[in-house]
Write a protein that holds these residues in place. Structure first.
Motif, mmCIF file in Angstrom:
data_model
loop_
_atom_site.group_PDB
_atom_site.id
_atom_site.type_symbol
_atom_site.label_atom_id
_atom_site.label_comp_id
_atom_site.label_asym_id
_atom_site.label_seq_id
_atom_site.Cartn_x
_atom_site.Cartn_y
_atom_site.Cartn_z
ATOM 1 N N ILE A 12 6.823 -8.607 -0.503
ATOM 2 C CA ILE A 12 6.378 -9.393 -1.664
ATOM 3 C C ILE A 12 7.483 -9.471 -2.716
ATOM 4 O O ILE A 12 7.777 -10.547 -3.246
ATOM 5 N N LEU A 13 8.099 -8.352 -3.023
ATOM 6 C CA LEU A 13 9.181 -8.340 -4.012
ATOM 7 C C LEU A 13 10.374 -9.160 -3.549
ATOM 8 O O LEU A 13 10.989 -9.888 -4.341
ATOM 9 N N PHE A 14 10.712 -9.078 -2.273
ATOM 10 C CA PHE A 14 11.822 -9.854 -1.741
ATOM 11 C C PHE A 14 11.549 -11.355 -1.856
ATOM 12 O O PHE A 14 12.409 -12.123 -2.284
ATOM 13 N N LEU A 15 10.335 -11.780 -1.487
ATOM 14 C CA LEU A 15 10.000 -13.200 -1.568
ATOM 15 C C LEU A 15 9.999 -13.694 -3.010
ATOM 16 O O LEU A 15 10.455 -14.797 -3.296
ATOM 17 N N ALA A 54 4.117 0.200 1.777
ATOM 18 C CA ALA A 54 5.478 0.077 1.245
ATOM 19 C C ALA A 54 6.191 -1.152 1.816
ATOM 20 O O ALA A 54 6.855 -1.886 1.089
ATOM 21 N N ALA A 55 6.031 -1.399 3.113
ATOM 22 C CA ALA A 55 6.657 -2.574 3.736
ATOM 23 C C ALA A 55 6.087 -3.864 3.148
ATOM 24 O O ALA A 55 6.830 -4.824 2.893
ATOM 25 N N ALA A 56 4.787 -3.904 2.908
ATOM 26 C CA ALA A 56 4.166 -5.093 2.315
ATOM 27 C C ALA A 56 4.693 -5.327 0.901
ATOM 28 O O ALA A 56 5.000 -6.469 0.524
ATOM 29 N N LEU A 57 4.817 -4.282 0.105
ATOM 30 C CA LEU A 57 5.341 -4.425 -1.256
ATOM 31 C C LEU A 57 6.790 -4.880 -1.259
ATOM 32 O O LEU A 57 7.183 -5.722 -2.066
ATOM 33 N N ILE A 58 7.583 -4.357 -0.344
ATOM 34 C CA ILE A 58 8.985 -4.779 -0.252
ATOM 35 C C ILE A 58 9.071 -6.256 0.110
ATOM 36 O O ILE A 58 9.872 -7.000 -0.458
#
Length: 106
Positions: free
Chosen positions: A33-36, A27-31
């Motif tokens: 990626i989406l933020f960047l 979940a932290a990795a997906l967040i």
């Protein structure tokens, strides 16, 4: 009866805390990626993370994305320069100065 040693046949059991740790990491990795992706995208969906800032006398007169090929003319008083953005690069194509250093530098 056969006797089996513990090393020959191990059963890997995912504990509840292991699963929660894995889920939190994903979940932290997906967040991230989406933020960047969100911070690097402009309003029209183009990537604006790389841009050219044109200044005259220390004051910003233009901010142009490198992804879009364009020509920008700077006219102030008797000064004229033409800046070209092409294929992700930028160069001065015309200048009215006598030494033409900015044109030769590319």
């Amino acid at each position: 009866m056969s006797c089996m040693k513990g090393n020959s046949m191990r059963m890997i059991i995912m504990k509840k805390t292991d699963f929660l740790l894995l889920a939190a990491t994903v979940a932290a990795a997906l967040i991230c990626i989406l933020f960047l992706r969100h911070t690097q995208s402009g309003a029209d969906g183009t990537d604006t993370s790389y841009y050219v800032v044109i200044q005259v006398a220390g004051e910003e007169v233009a901010r142009l994305p490198l992804e879009k090929d364009t020509t920008y003319s700077i006219d102030q008083g008797d000064m004229h320069n033409t800046v070209v953005i092409e294929d992700g690069g930028v160069f001065v194509s015309e200048a009215d100065c006598t030494n033409q250093n900015c044109v030769r530098q590319g």
